[in-house]
Every structure is written in C-alpha cells, then in structure tokens.
Design an enzyme around this catalytic site. Structure first.
Site, PDB file in Angstrom:
ATOM      1  N   SER A 282     -37.124  28.949   9.395  1.00 59.08           N
ATOM      2  CA  SER A 282     -36.728  30.017  10.325  1.00 59.08           C
ATOM      3  C   SER A 282     -35.260  29.871  10.731  1.00 59.08           C
ATOM      4  O   SER A 282     -34.514  30.851  10.776  1.00 59.08           O
ATOM      5  CB  SER A 282     -37.565  29.979  11.606  1.00 59.08           C
TER       6      SER A 282
ATOM      7  N   HIS B 268     -10.687  11.643  32.850  1.00 59.38           N
ATOM      8  CA  HIS B 268     -10.344  11.974  31.475  1.00 59.38           C
ATOM      9  C   HIS B 268      -9.657  10.788  30.802  1.00 59.38           C
ATOM     10  O   HIS B 268      -9.236   9.834  31.462  1.00 59.38           O
ATOM     11  CB  HIS B 268      -9.455  13.210  31.453  1.00 59.38           C
TER      12      HIS B 268
ATOM     13  N   GLU C  81      -6.744  10.326  29.485  1.00 59.97           N
ATOM     14  CA  GLU C  81      -5.365  10.011  29.880  1.00 59.97           C
ATOM     15  C   GLU C  81      -5.346   9.163  31.156  1.00 59.97           C
ATOM     16  O   GLU C  81      -4.512   8.272  31.316  1.00 59.97           O
ATOM     17  CB  GLU C  81      -4.572  11.304  30.123  1.00 59.97           C
TER      18      GLU C  81
ATOM     19  N   GLY D 236     -41.703  24.995   8.401  1.00 57.19           N
ATOM     20  CA  GLY D 236     -41.651  26.385   8.849  1.00 57.19           C
ATOM     21  C   GLY D 236     -40.512  26.631   9.822  1.00 57.19           C
ATOM     22  O   GLY D 236     -39.767  27.610   9.711  1.00 57.19           O
TER      23      GLY D 236
ATOM     24  N   ALA E 233     -36.299  15.527   5.138  1.00 55.46           N
ATOM     25  CA  ALA E 233     -36.373  14.648   3.980  1.00 55.46           C
ATOM     26  C   ALA E 233     -37.142  15.396   2.902  1.00 55.46           C
ATOM     27  O   ALA E 233     -38.146  16.050   3.189  1.00 55.46           O
ATOM     28  CB  ALA E 233     -37.103  13.365   4.358  1.00 55.46           C
TER      29      ALA E 233
HETATM   30  C1  AOF Z   1      -8.343  16.129  28.870  1.00 55.27           C
HETATM   31  N1  AOF Z   1      -8.755  14.863  28.688  1.00 55.27           N
HETATM   32  O1  AOF Z   1     -10.363  13.359  28.357  1.00 55.27           O
HETATM   33  C2  AOF Z   1     -11.004  15.606  28.454  1.00 55.27           C
HETATM   34  C3  AOF Z   1     -10.557  16.947  28.592  1.00 55.27           C
HETATM   35  O2  AOF Z   1     -14.819  19.320  34.257  1.00 55.27           O
HETATM   36  P1  AOF Z   1     -13.657  18.469  33.875  1.00 55.27           P
HETATM   37  O3  AOF Z   1     -12.634  18.329  34.934  1.00 55.27           O
HETATM   38  O4  AOF Z   1     -14.088  17.129  33.305  1.00 55.27           O
HETATM   39  O5  AOF Z   1     -12.891  19.255  32.695  1.00 55.27           O
HETATM   40  C4  AOF Z   1     -13.545  19.473  31.472  1.00 55.27           C
HETATM   41  C5  AOF Z   1     -12.631  20.209  30.518  1.00 55.27           C
HETATM   42  O6  AOF Z   1     -11.431  19.479  30.330  1.00 55.27           O
HETATM   43  C6  AOF Z   1     -13.249  20.343  29.140  1.00 55.27           C
HETATM   44  O7  AOF Z   1     -13.973  21.544  28.990  1.00 55.27           O
HETATM   45  C7  AOF Z   1     -12.027  20.317  28.240  1.00 55.27           C
HETATM   46  O8  AOF Z   1     -11.416  21.582  28.183  1.00 55.27           O
HETATM   47  C8  AOF Z   1     -11.121  19.334  28.964  1.00 55.27           C
HETATM   48  N2  AOF Z   1     -11.437  17.960  28.529  1.00 55.27           N
HETATM   49  N3  AOF Z   1      -9.234  17.166  28.779  1.00 55.27           N
HETATM   50  O9  AOF Z   1      -7.167  16.356  29.136  1.00 55.27           O
HETATM   51  C9  AOF Z   1     -10.032  14.541  28.494  1.00 55.27           C
HETATM   52  N4  AOF Z   1     -12.320  15.325  28.307  1.00 55.27           N
HETATM   53 ZN    ZN Z   2      -7.706  16.106  31.662  1.00 58.79          ZN
END
Ligand code: AOF
Ligand code: ZN
Length: 358
Positions: free
Chosen positions: A295, A50, A52, A291, A156
């Site tokens: 929809s 992630h 962080e 179309g 478009a």
């Molecule tokens: C964070 N920092 O950069 C992101 C978060 O399957 P995982 O472990 O990657 O977890 C995915 C979930 O974590 C995602 O659905 C969302 O709730 C959170 N994403 N959280 O602290 C991050 N990408």
């Molecule tokens: Zn995280």
C-alpha cells in the site's frame, strides 16, 4: 587541515544527535584557530542548546575565538526559538569566518542567518559537504517541504522475490547481525509501524532491545480492530497508536498503553500519516507486512527502502513490492544482501516537488 576535513568532523559530531533531536536537524560544529580545534559541539537533544552554543562554551581561551573559523553543518539560526539566535552568538564572539555546509530551509532561518553574519563583517562560505549534510538531515528537509513524516520501508525477501510463504510465514531472516541492525534503525526514527497481520502472526515487541537508544512510538494500522489484546503491542502497557475505521470502534478493553485513533472514510494511510505528523512524528520505520508495504509503495508514500535479500528461494508465496527505482547502494550483511533505495533520485538535494500533503 582542509576545510573539508574540519567539516567532516562536524558531520561526525552531528550524527551523535541521531534519535535525540527530532524534529530538529542534527547539527555539528567545530571551531578552529591557527589550524587547531579549540572547540567542538553538537545539538544533543531537542529543546537543548544548539551545536554552536556547545562549541563556543567548549573553548577554553575565549581570546582565541576572535580570529577563529567556525565550521557548522547547518546555517546558524537567526530566530529566537527555544534558545537565542546562534548567528548573534557568533557575531558577539567576533569570529573571523563561518563555513557552512547547508543553508537551513526552515522559513524562520532560510538565509537570514548568513545575512546576519555578513552584515557584521564576518566572512561566510556555504556548500562544503552540502550533499552529505542534506543526506544526514533528509528527514528534516523532506518533512519541511512535504508536511508528512519521512517514510522508510524495510523488508526481507528471498532471492526469487518473496517476502513470505503462502501461509504468511516470514520468519526466515536468521542473521543476528541483520536483526541488530534493524534495532539500531528503529532507534533512529520517531515511530515504527506495522499492520494487523504482522502484529497477529509475528507478535513483535517493536522495541529496541539489541541496540542502545530510544524506543520509537509504536504504530499499528488495524482497520477492523482484528489484533487480539494479548499481543505484545497491546498487552505490555507501553504506548501504541492504533489506527482503525471509525465505524469499527467499540470502547477499548485495554485502558493502559494503547491509544485508539478512529479514522474517517478515505485513505487510511493518508489519514494516519496526517495524524502522526500532527503528533510531532517526523519519521516512520515501516516493518510490514507485505500488504501494508505494498500500500505504501502503490500510493507513493515512501522516501526510502532498505531491503534484505537472502540466498534462499521460496518458489511461491507473497511477492515483494516493486519499487520502480534501482538501488542507490548495496552491501552485504550476515550473508544477506542489503540494498538501499530512494524514491526520488538524490532526494536529499532535490527541490520541493508536489508532495502528498502540500
Ligand atoms: C542551529 N544550530 O544546532 C540547530 C538548529 O526550537 P529551537 O530553538 O531548538 O530551534 C529549532 C530550529 O533551529 C530548527 O527547526 C532548525 O531550523 C534550527 N536548528 N540551528 O543554528 C543547531 N539544531
Ligand atoms: Zn541555533
């Protein structure tokens, strides 16, 4: 620098994940100590670390973490997913303060990240640039509440509101700038969808040639299996998901590339969207034809529309769908007008409405 400027930097970093992190949200993170950015990171790929984690790893002198402020676009996660909880990482790093743009509505997180930080004595502030972050992650937030993919329509039209001539000819948008933009848009969504008429008449490749980025999954709605097997979407050996009526099914002659998904009676759109969602598709870019677009609009199965309007007039032909809302934003590109529409006003900040699949 102000909180808002650091958060804007985090938002900018988050955007670098576009096209690579779905179904996860795009997240950016900036760590600041004594008005100096000491670490930056973003969620780069689905399944990967992630934002962080990347930002903390980027800090060269860990001693500075202790008195730092962390700016993160989404609430740090509190759950063990593919990676350990980010809230724990920030607690262990003993940061002083965490500034968050938007809370995570994923039920696994939803407020628990903030609670963990506060319980550890970390000061937490929520809401800086929240609107921008909810907009950036509108696919993520919308699919969490609707349980169907986020749908973006694109077409478009002429100045007098036609998408094609009577004979179906729609090849009049010549601006290469618009075409390049469309390829960029394709790279940002999980899937790209057309109907049989478009696959037959325009024979599109539906790939990303004029932009650098991943090519989305191709989806063909071909109720009666009318598209000949020499069309690019069937013949080029790449994956295409083909939705058709169950009773029309005969064993496919093409064995590599296409996957045939028979549909029962009832709404073809609902059935195919449900199946796509089940396959992990979180956003769909719908390119026509007339179309199919109508929809989607009539069944209120859309979230966003991007409409090019040229100065040309056809006087007659196939009429463009009517969206029933006014444009949220209008710009000019390559001599055409480009308008952006959202089905729900401020969809990115709206609370859960009763959705199609709720
Ligand atoms: C964070 N920092 O950069 C992101 C978060 O399957 P995982 O472990 O990657 O977890 C995915 C979930 O974590 C995602 O659905 C969302 O709730 C959170 N994403 N959280 O602290 C991050 N990408
Ligand atoms: Zn995280």
């Amino acid at each position: 620098m102000s909180d808002e400027r650091y958060m804007r930097r985090a938002l900018e970093l988050a955007a670098l994940g576009a096209g690579h992190v779905s179904p996860n949200p795009m997240v950016g993170c900036v760590i600041v100590h004594e008005d100096e950015i000491i670490g930056e990171g973003y969620h780069q790929a689905y399944g990967g670390p992630h934002a962080e984690v990347h930002a903390v790893r980027a800090v060269q002198d860990p001693a500075r973490l202790a008195a730092s402020t962390v700016y993160v676009t989404l609430e740090p996660c509190a759950h063990w997913g593919k990676t350990p909880p980010c809230a724990d990482l920030l607690v262990e790093s003993a940061v002083k303060k965490v500034v968050i743009a938007a809370l995570d509505t994923n039920p696994l997180v939803a407020g628990k990240g903030v609670a963990k930080l506060r319980a550890a004595g970390i000061e937490v502030e929520v809401g800086i640039l929240e609107r921008e972050v909810r907009h950036q992650n509108r696919r993520f937030f919308a699919t969490l509440r609707r349980k169907r993919p986020y749908i973006i329509l694109k077409w478009a039209q002429t100045a007098d509101g036609f998408v094609a001539r009577e004979n179906g000819d729609s090849k009049w948008i010549s601006s290469s700038l618009s075409r390049q933009l469309v390829h960029r848009w394709r790279a940002e969504e999980d899937a790209i969808l057309v109907g049989a008429g478009t696959a037959i008449a325009d024979n599109p490749r539906l790939d990303v040639r004029d932009w650098v980025g991943p090519s989305p999954t191709r989806v063909l709605l071909d109720e009666h299996l009318e598209v000949p097997e020499d069309r690019h979407v069937l013949a080029d050996g790449q994956l295409t998901l083909i939705y058709h009526r169950q009773e029309e099914f005969t064993a496919p002659k093409v064995i590599q590339g296409p996957i045939y998904v028979p549909q029962g009676p009832g709404s073809q759109l609902h059935g195919s969207l449900e199946d796509l969602f089940g396959r992990g598709i979180r956003s769909i870019f719908v390119e026509g034809g007339a179309g199919i677009l109508r929809s989607f609009v009539e069944q209120e199965l859309w979230d966003e529309a991007r409409v090019f309007t040229s100065a040309q007039r056809f006087h007659s032909g196939l009429a463009a769908p009517r969206l029933g809302v006014s444009a949220a934003h209008v710009e000019e590109i390559g001599g055409d007008q480009l308008a952006y529409y959202y089905r729900e006003a401020q969809a990115e900040v709206a609370d859960a409405p009763p959705g199609a699949f709720n």
